[in-house]
Write a protein that holds these residues in place. Structure first.
Motif, PDB file in Angstrom:
ATOM      1  N   ARG A  29       0.847  -1.189   0.000  1.00  0.00           N
ATOM      2  CA  ARG A  29       0.000   0.000   0.000  1.00  0.00           C
ATOM      3  C   ARG A  29       0.884   1.242   0.000  1.00  0.00           C
ATOM      4  O   ARG A  29       1.918   1.284   0.679  1.00  0.00           O
ATOM      5  CB  ARG A  29      -0.904   0.023   1.231  1.00  0.00           C
ATOM      6  CG  ARG A  29      -1.890  -1.145   1.300  1.00  0.00           C
ATOM      7  CD  ARG A  29      -2.942  -1.071   0.208  1.00  0.00           C
ATOM      8  NE  ARG A  29      -3.962  -2.108   0.335  1.00  0.00           N
ATOM      9  CZ  ARG A  29      -3.872  -3.319  -0.212  1.00  0.00           C
ATOM     10  NH1 ARG A  29      -2.798  -3.643  -0.914  1.00  0.00           N
ATOM     11  NH2 ARG A  29      -4.855  -4.193  -0.060  1.00  0.00           N
ATOM     12  N   VAL A  33      -2.286   5.396   2.741  1.00  0.00           N
ATOM     13  CA  VAL A  33      -3.397   4.437   2.619  1.00  0.00           C
ATOM     14  C   VAL A  33      -2.921   3.048   3.049  1.00  0.00           C
ATOM     15  O   VAL A  33      -3.289   2.040   2.469  1.00  0.00           O
ATOM     16  CB  VAL A  33      -3.978   4.402   1.186  1.00  0.00           C
ATOM     17  CG1 VAL A  33      -4.692   5.702   0.876  1.00  0.00           C
ATOM     18  CG2 VAL A  33      -2.878   4.138   0.155  1.00  0.00           C
ATOM     19  N   GLU A  34      -2.106   2.997   4.109  1.00  0.00           N
ATOM     20  CA  GLU A  34      -1.499   1.736   4.531  1.00  0.00           C
ATOM     21  C   GLU A  34      -2.328   0.960   5.551  1.00  0.00           C
ATOM     22  O   GLU A  34      -1.835   0.001   6.151  1.00  0.00           O
ATOM     23  CB  GLU A  34      -0.113   1.984   5.169  1.00  0.00           C
ATOM     24  CG  GLU A  34       0.856   2.823   4.359  1.00  0.00           C
ATOM     25  CD  GLU A  34       0.909   4.244   4.870  1.00  0.00           C
ATOM     26  OE1 GLU A  34       1.972   4.868   4.769  1.00  0.00           O
ATOM     27  OE2 GLU A  34      -0.140   4.732   5.388  1.00  0.00           O
ATOM     28  N   THR A  37      -2.151  -2.787   5.445  1.00  0.00           N
ATOM     29  CA  THR A  37      -0.830  -3.278   5.846  1.00  0.00           C
ATOM     30  C   THR A  37      -0.696  -3.241   7.365  1.00  0.00           C
ATOM     31  O   THR A  37      -0.233  -4.196   7.998  1.00  0.00           O
ATOM     32  CB  THR A  37       0.279  -2.434   5.199  1.00  0.00           C
ATOM     33  OG1 THR A  37       0.177  -2.534   3.779  1.00  0.00           O
ATOM     34  CG2 THR A  37       1.653  -2.904   5.632  1.00  0.00           C
ATOM     35  N   ASP A  76       4.864   1.833   4.269  1.00  0.00           N
ATOM     36  CA  ASP A  76       4.476   2.214   2.914  1.00  0.00           C
ATOM     37  C   ASP A  76       5.343   1.596   1.833  1.00  0.00           C
ATOM     38  O   ASP A  76       6.504   1.255   2.039  1.00  0.00           O
ATOM     39  CB  ASP A  76       4.476   3.738   2.762  1.00  0.00           C
ATOM     40  CG  ASP A  76       5.806   4.385   3.141  1.00  0.00           C
ATOM     41  OD1 ASP A  76       6.510   3.849   4.023  1.00  0.00           O
ATOM     42  OD2 ASP A  76       6.136   5.439   2.568  1.00  0.00           O
ATOM     43  N   SER A  90       4.091  -8.320  -6.174  1.00  0.00           N
ATOM     44  CA  SER A  90       2.926  -7.445  -6.219  1.00  0.00           C
ATOM     45  C   SER A  90       2.400  -7.328  -7.649  1.00  0.00           C
ATOM     46  O   SER A  90       3.173  -7.310  -8.612  1.00  0.00           O
ATOM     47  CB  SER A  90       3.309  -6.056  -5.711  1.00  0.00           C
ATOM     48  OG  SER A  90       2.299  -5.108  -5.993  1.00  0.00           O
ATOM     49  N   ASN A  92      -0.347  -4.945  -8.060  1.00  0.00           N
ATOM     50  CA  ASN A  92      -1.284  -3.817  -7.951  1.00  0.00           C
ATOM     51  C   ASN A  92      -0.672  -2.473  -8.330  1.00  0.00           C
ATOM     52  O   ASN A  92      -1.263  -1.417  -8.056  1.00  0.00           O
ATOM     53  CB  ASN A  92      -1.883  -3.761  -6.543  1.00  0.00           C
ATOM     54  CG  ASN A  92      -0.861  -3.404  -5.472  1.00  0.00           C
ATOM     55  OD1 ASN A  92       0.294  -3.123  -5.766  1.00  0.00           O
ATOM     56  ND2 ASN A  92      -1.292  -3.416  -4.200  1.00  0.00           N
TER      57      ASN A  92
END
Length: 377
Positions: A29, A33-34, A37, A76, A90, A92
């Motif tokens: 993330r 916006v973590e 996580t 992050d 990942s 995303n």
């Protein structure tokens, strides 16, 4: 005996920590916006929800009590499309290309192992958001008062520019202060077929870019150093139109607080006078960001001795002009940032191929344990 007992306990928890690392790496993330996580790590540690700090961060008392040693890891990821080819890569559009997944997993192993021990001083885990970028999570953690009753704070960061297996425990400045600057040059635009009728903002900005190399070469003690680089240039709308405005921006990095003011003044003087020599004007904006990262000398020396006793190669002189917002803690309390060398065979920091081996989860754990034990001395 605390260090060796803790290391023995960590080994029992490494498989779970590595599994956590894979889960974090597969679902990164970006800063701010973590929350997902954070919750993944909180659930893995089993210490309760703790105290929310800096928006998406969390303080988790491991061995509760006053004046704890804080162990910090970053939440992050970066906006990098991963190209590692890992089965747990990942997909995303974000990536833990700075090793934060390794740091979180190493911290998790240390915290899970601490449940088996009677530690002589309280310890708190800090899951810090927004390490990457100017909107610093560490600055906000300090502003939240989370560092007001702290004995020391310790962190470890993987570093591919160090040989694999080497851990840097360097007293004093280890990372640079980093400030961003923008130079806006204003001239008189016109037709490129009539160069004698214009005051060329692009030519003036180009001369400024070259002249700003004086900041590093002539303005600061070369044994300390400064790095001043223009990394973005913006001007013009057509090939045959001389623009009235040209803009350049970049960063200036200094190892000592007193050199920041010198460098900032030099950037302004050079830009304005070079622009004037081209019949233009220059406006300079400087956004002050992280201060220099300063390791407490006693912590660094003691941690280095412990790590040598653990069997690690220790470098007590390594520094870089990279930056880390951990420096906000070093300006507030005793702090120690240790660097864990990974070599560069699997890419460098912020590269799409960067993936330290899972073995480094245990090495990061060793570094955190050494930092904690150094703070007991």
């Amino acid at each position: 005996m605390t260090a060796e007992a803790w290391r023995d306990a960590v080994r029992r928890h490494l498989p779970a920590a590595v599994e956590l690392r894979h889960a974090l790496h597969a679902a990164p993330r970006l800063g701010g916006v973590e929350s997902a996580t954070t919750q993944t790590v909180v659930d893995a540690l089993g210490l309760g929800e703790g105290r929310t700090v800096a928006g998406t961060g969390r303080l988790l008392p491991v061995a509760p009590g006053p004046a704890p040693v804080v162990l910090r890891a970053e939440l992050d990821a970066l906006p990098v499309v991963e190209a590692s080819g890992l089965p747990w890569a990942s997909t995303n559009g974000a990536m833990h290309a700075c090793g934060h997944d390794v740091h979180l997993a190493g911290l998790a192993a240390v915290v899970m192992a601490a449940a088996d021990l009677d530690l002589p001083r309280p310890v708190t885990a800090l899951l810090q958001p927004r390490e990457e970028g100017a909107d610093s999570g560490a600055r906000d953690v300090v502003a939240d008062g989370a560092m007001d009753d702290v004995h020391a704070i310790v962190a470890a960061h993987v570093q591919p520019r160090l040989p694999a297996g080497t851990i840097a425990a360097t007293p004093g400045p280890v990372n640079a202060a980093t400030d961003e600057f923008t130079v806006t040059v204003t001239g008189h635009g016109g037709h490129s077929g009539y160069p004698h009728t214009v005051d060329d903002s692009v030519l003036a900005l180009s001369a400024i870019v070259v002249a700003l190399q004086q900041v590093g070469a002539r303005r600061v003690d070369p044994t300390v150093g400064v790095a001043c680089m223009v990394n973005q240039l913006r001007a013009g709308t057509a090939n045959n139109v001389v623009p009235s405005i040209a803009v350049g921006s970049g960063t200036v990095r200094t190892m000592r607080e007193q050199d920041r003011a010198v460098a900032h003044a030099a950037i302004r003087d050079i830009a304005q006078h070079v622009a004037a020599g081209h019949g233009c004007a220059a406006e300079v904006e400087i956004d002050v960001a992280e201060p220099p990262l300063l390791n407490d000398p006693r912590l660094a020396v003691a941690a280095g001795e412990l790590l040598t006793g653990f069997g690690h190669e220790v470098d007590s002189s390594w520094r870089s002009f990279g930056s880390d917002d951990f420096s906000y803690y070093s300006a507030h309390t005793r702090s120690l940032m240790l660097f864990v060398g990974t070599g560069d065979e699997r890419g460098g920091l912020h590269e799409a191929t960067f993936w330290p081996d899972d073995d480094y989860v245990g090495v990061v754990a060793d570094a955190l344990i050494a930092g904690y034990c150094a703070a007991l001395r």
